[in-house]
Design an enzyme around this catalytic site. Structure first.
Site, PDB file in Angstrom:
ATOM      1  N   ASP A  11      -7.447  -2.509   2.035  1.00 38.24           N
ATOM      2  CA  ASP A  11      -6.260  -2.037   2.602  1.00 38.24           C
ATOM      3  C   ASP A  11      -5.395  -2.183   0.806  1.00 38.24           C
ATOM      4  O   ASP A  11      -5.310  -3.156   0.436  1.00 38.24           O
ATOM      5  CB  ASP A  11      -4.914  -1.827   3.438  1.00 38.24           C
ATOM      6  CG  ASP A  11      -4.067  -1.537   2.948  1.00 38.24           C
ATOM      7  OD1 ASP A  11      -3.696  -1.300   2.453  1.00 38.24           O
ATOM      8  OD2 ASP A  11      -3.495  -1.769   3.861  1.00 38.24           O
ATOM      9  N   ILE A  15      -1.129  -7.048   1.796  1.00 30.55           N
ATOM     10  CA  ILE A  15      -0.652  -7.937   2.823  1.00 30.55           C
ATOM     11  C   ILE A  15       0.898  -7.133   2.656  1.00 30.55           C
ATOM     12  O   ILE A  15       1.669  -7.729   2.258  1.00 30.55           O
ATOM     13  CB  ILE A  15      -0.037  -9.840   2.849  1.00 30.55           C
ATOM     14  CG1 ILE A  15      -1.341 -10.513   2.744  1.00 30.55           C
ATOM     15  CG2 ILE A  15       0.481 -10.232   3.805  1.00 30.55           C
ATOM     16  CD1 ILE A  15      -1.213 -11.589   2.143  1.00 30.55           C
ATOM     17  N   HIS A  16       1.322  -6.517   3.427  1.00 26.71           N
ATOM     18  CA  HIS A  16       2.321  -5.619   3.774  1.00 26.71           C
ATOM     19  C   HIS A  16       2.728  -6.397   4.681  1.00 26.71           C
ATOM     20  O   HIS A  16       2.201  -6.702   6.226  1.00 26.71           O
ATOM     21  CB  HIS A  16       2.544  -4.458   3.246  1.00 26.71           C
ATOM     22  CG  HIS A  16       1.334  -3.325   3.488  1.00 26.71           C
ATOM     23  ND1 HIS A  16       1.447  -3.148   5.377  1.00 26.71           N
ATOM     24  CD2 HIS A  16      -0.092  -3.342   3.675  1.00 26.71           C
ATOM     25  CE1 HIS A  16       0.181  -2.266   5.364  1.00 26.71           C
ATOM     26  NE2 HIS A  16      -0.510  -2.758   4.517  1.00 26.71           N
ATOM     27  N   GLY A  17       3.653  -5.748   5.612  1.00 23.97           N
ATOM     28  CA  GLY A  17       4.645  -5.840   6.670  1.00 23.97           C
ATOM     29  C   GLY A  17       3.065  -5.665   8.309  1.00 23.97           C
ATOM     30  O   GLY A  17       3.194  -6.619   8.366  1.00 23.97           O
ATOM     31  N   ALA A  20       0.498  -8.664   7.498  1.00 22.39           N
ATOM     32  CA  ALA A  20       1.250  -9.990   7.999  1.00 22.39           C
ATOM     33  C   ALA A  20       1.117 -10.212   9.018  1.00 22.39           C
ATOM     34  O   ALA A  20       1.567 -10.930   9.752  1.00 22.39           O
ATOM     35  CB  ALA A  20       2.454  -9.793   6.954  1.00 22.39           C
TER      36      ALA A  20
END
Length: 165
Positions: A11, A15-17, A20
């Site tokens: 990806d 680290i995104h919503g 995470a």
């Protein structure tokens, strides 16, 4: 005992919503390893990624060779790890370096010149296709899912359908 790799994800947003919160919870990881030579050299990105970590999960950003060298080290056997990559080339490098993977989840590969959109979140070029083919030939499941709730889409089937194989 070696590191427990619970999820391998490509990806390029890293680290995104979704990663995470949801993926970390579902896979019950205690460590997110961002495996990228490029990101490992970028101090600002490293800092931001560490700040984006969900509670109770540590984040490390490491170079590809470092990942290869620590994967079998008993020192890291307490790691329940989610490995995050930005592209299939880097995944191929760790596999060629001797790390055995069962499955790779493909969450997002951004569009750029020379790439073809094959889903609303995944674009590939010839090099990506070549590396995905290599991973598939190693018996690694390649599944596209942006979020946990999505149905798995088989990457190789999709590439065939798009006449990219």
């Amino acid at each position: 005992m070696t590191m427990d790799i619970r999820l391998v994800r490509i990806d390029d947003r890293l680290i995104h919503g979704q990663v995470a919160t949801v993926w970390a919870k579902v896979t019950k990881v205690n460590r997110i390893l961002v495996v990228s030579d490029e990101v490992a050299k970028d101090t600002l990105r490293k800092t931001l990624l560490k700040q984006a970590a969900p509670p109770g999960v540590a984040v490390n950003v490491i170079a590809i060779d470092k990942m290869i060298s620590i994967a079998d080290d008993p020192k890291f056997s307490s790691f329940k790890a989610l490995l995050l990559f930005t592209n299939p080339q880097d995944v191929r490098r760790v596999v060629e370096g001797g790390i055995s993977l069962r499955s790779v989840n493909i969450g997002g590969m951004s569009f750029s010149d020379g790439k073809k959109m094959i889903t609303n979140a995944v674009a590939v070029n010839d090099k990506d296709v070549e590396d995905l083919k290599f991973l598939n030939e190693q018996g690694i499941e390649l599944e596209i899912r942006k979020v946990v709730a999505d149905n798995k889409v088989n990457m190789m089937d999709l590439l065939k359908k798009e006449n990219l194989l």
